[in-house]
Write an enzyme that holds these catalytic residues in place. Structure first.
Site, PDB file in Angstrom:
ATOM      1  CG  PHE A   1      -1.974   1.165   1.031  1.00 38.46           C
ATOM      2  CD1 PHE A   1      -2.626   1.406  -0.012  1.00 38.46           C
ATOM      3  CD2 PHE A   1      -2.192   2.015   1.993  1.00 38.46           C
ATOM      4  CE1 PHE A   1      -3.558   2.207   0.268  1.00 38.46           C
ATOM      5  CE2 PHE A   1      -2.509   3.329   2.031  1.00 38.46           C
ATOM      6  CZ  PHE A   1      -3.069   3.424   1.260  1.00 38.46           C
TER       7      PHE A   1
ATOM      8  CG  ASP B   1       3.628  -1.182   7.171  1.00 45.62           C
ATOM      9  OD1 ASP B   1       2.667  -1.704   7.149  1.00 45.62           O
ATOM     10  OD2 ASP B   1       3.467  -0.773   5.699  1.00 45.62           O
TER      11      ASP B   1
ATOM     12  CG  HIS C   1      -1.425  -5.716   6.208  1.00 46.13           C
ATOM     13  ND1 HIS C   1      -0.881  -5.867   4.123  1.00 46.13           N
ATOM     14  CD2 HIS C   1      -2.321  -4.517   5.967  1.00 46.13           C
ATOM     15  CE1 HIS C   1      -1.331  -4.934   3.723  1.00 46.13           C
ATOM     16  NE2 HIS C   1      -1.314  -4.042   4.394  1.00 46.13           N
TER      17      HIS C   1
ATOM     18  CD  GLN D   1      -8.464   0.980   6.878  1.00 43.10           C
ATOM     19  OE1 GLN D   1      -8.915   0.849   6.682  1.00 43.10           O
ATOM     20  NE2 GLN D   1      -7.198   0.982   5.962  1.00 43.10           N
TER      21      GLN D   1
ATOM     22  CE  LYS E   1      -4.631  -2.032   6.664  1.00 42.77           C
ATOM     23  NZ  LYS E   1      -4.116  -0.557   6.222  1.00 42.77           N
TER      24      LYS E   1
ATOM     25  NE  ARG F   1       3.096  21.321  26.397  1.00 42.09           N
ATOM     26  CZ  ARG F   1       2.316  22.733  26.523  1.00 42.09           C
ATOM     27  NH1 ARG F   1       1.251  22.122  26.031  1.00 42.09           N
ATOM     28  NH2 ARG F   1       2.475  23.457  27.324  1.00 42.09           N
TER      29      ARG F   1
ATOM     30  CE1 TYR G   1       1.328  26.371  25.308  1.00 47.19           C
ATOM     31  CE2 TYR G   1       1.775  27.749  27.232  1.00 47.19           C
ATOM     32  CZ  TYR G   1       1.584  27.369  26.695  1.00 47.19           C
ATOM     33  OH  TYR G   1      -0.621  26.898  26.629  1.00 47.19           O
TER      34      TYR G   1
ATOM     35  NE  ARG H   1      -2.461  15.457  21.962  1.00 53.50           N
ATOM     36  CZ  ARG H   1      -1.858  17.125  21.755  1.00 53.50           C
ATOM     37  NH1 ARG H   1      -0.196  17.000  21.709  1.00 53.50           N
ATOM     38  NH2 ARG H   1      -2.782  17.661  21.726  1.00 53.50           N
TER      39      ARG H   1
END
Ligand SMILES: *Cc1c(COP(=O)(O)O)cnc(C)c1O
Length: 387
Positions: free
Chosen positions: A89, A160, A163, A186, A189, A218, A225, A235
């Site tokens: 993919f 990766d 799968h 996703q 999956k 951060r 900050y 996130r």
């Protein structure tokens, strides 16, 4: 027309129940819906890491972002080369290209559809910064050979594992193999919250760097900050994590079912003239079977697409397999190697063939009954003989 005589009423995907509902309500009622103040993402990360044999997991927004973040943590910089399989993919190469790196496609094995270690070795240069094996449809790549190559060359691996939730190599979890692994959640999956991703890390420093970069650089406790590194906001939110905790709890039994069904289906498909199912490697001791893949060796792309249309018309959730990445416009927009399409195609004959003759069925078919495996084979056989 859908076949009326055969039972092709496969289980739906995604699957969910009271645990997902309870999770969503739990996340909602915390009153804080981001990971900074909630508990679901933290709990999910711990459970996901443990399940896969990794010391650390970081949840993120998508599988594509998981790859991008992991490559960055491995030190992939603009101009560096990342070796990827040509048959995958597009996220595998896009993640590298988005960082300004060059994605170098190499060929895959004609049987397992996984990256060919010899082709990887031939493609390593002084600029190679990472090697990305893609565990195609849950079949793990040759991690023995790739591990040796990585050690010998000093080039890190990034798996990766979009799968490969729950996969094992020689009995070890996919995330326990010494290299980071990136997962996707996703909608299609093997476990899902609609969208989502995660990266597992073998190493605390990599994990801490990934944490910083996925949260705008951060530190966890920062209130003034003091952003430590460049990054972005990748996130995961609390709702997604609450659903994924329930999905993770379903995974084992779903894998068990698919692991029982695939050998049956593969055996039946192998008995049909002109059909060759995806090969397995015995060292992959648990294969979660993200797709039921098979080839129609030697057919044209047009014929393959016609067969897929006919399978769909008969009621099977069938799809044409990936187009070789170098045969897309996206691949050439940025971060392509200084080679022609023909030159790449010339050294990737298996990827070239797979992108025209390979077909896959949704993994929900493998959650069906034994009888339904016979029904699938009957439809495939009939379509090939008559369409
Ligand atoms: C699905 C997939 C991804 C990307 O995951 P998303 O969550 O959709 O961004 C990456 N690599 C492979 C091989 C995939 O199939």
């Amino acid at each position: 027309m859908t076949d009326k005589t055969l039972d092709l009423d496969f289980p739906a995907w995604p699957q969910f129940g009271q645990d997902e509902r309870d999770g969503l309500i739990r996340a909602l009622e915390q009153g804080q819906w981001w990971r900074v103040a909630g508990r679901e993402v933290d709990d999910f990360e711990r459970e996901f890491a443990e399940f896969h044999g990794a010391p650390y997991a970081l949840a993120v927004t998508t599988g594509t972002h998981a790859l991008e973040l992991a490559l960055q943590v491995l030190g992939v910089e603009p101009g560096a080369e990342v070796i990827v399989p040509a048959f995958t993919f597009i996220s595998s190469s896009q993640a590298a290209q988005r960082l300004g790196a060059v994605a170098v496609p190499v060929d895959v094995d004609a049987g397992t559809y996984c990256i060919d270690p010899a082709a990887v070795e031939a493609a390593i240069t002084a600029r190679t910064a990472a090697i990305m094996p893609v565990h195609m449809a849950g079949q793990l790549c040759d991690m023995d050979a790739l591990g040796k190559l990585s050690t010998a060359s000093g080039v890190p691996l990034l798996q990766d594992a979009a799968h490969a939730h729950g996969a094992r190599w020689r009995g070890q979890g996919v995330a326990a193999l010494g290299s980071p692994a990136a997962f996707s959640f996703q909608n299609g999956k093997l476990m899902t919250a609609g969208e989502g991703g995660a990266v597992t890390f073998p190493d605390a420093d990599q994990y801490e760097m990934a944490f910083l970069r996925h949260s705008c650089g951060r530190p966890r406790t920062d209130r003034t900050y003091r952003h430590q590194t460049s990054g972005s906001n990748f996130r995961m939110n609390e709702f997604s994590a609450s659903v994924l905790r329930a999905q993770l709890a379903r995974l084992d039994s779903q894998i068990d079912t698919r692991e029982q069904r695939w050998p049956l289906l593969a055996g039946l498909l192998a008995g049909i003239p002109g059909v060759v199912p995806q090969a397995t490697d015995d060292r992959c001791t648990r294969n979660p079977h993200y797709m039921a893949m098979f080839r129609l060796p030697g057919v044209t792309e047009q014929r393959r697409n016609q067969v897929v249309d006919a399978l769909i018309a008969r009621g099977l959730p069938a799809f044409a397999a990936f187009r070789a990445i170098y045969r897309t416009n996206a691949f050439w927009e940025t971060g392509a190697p200084d080679e022609s399409v023909d030159a790449i195609a010339g050294r990737c004959p298996n990827s070239e063939a797979l992108s025209t003759d390979c077909v896959w069925l949704h993994h929900r078919t493998l959650l069906g009954s034994e009888q339904q495996m016979h029904a699938i084979a009957e439809v495939v056989s009939d379509v090939l003989a008559t369409s």
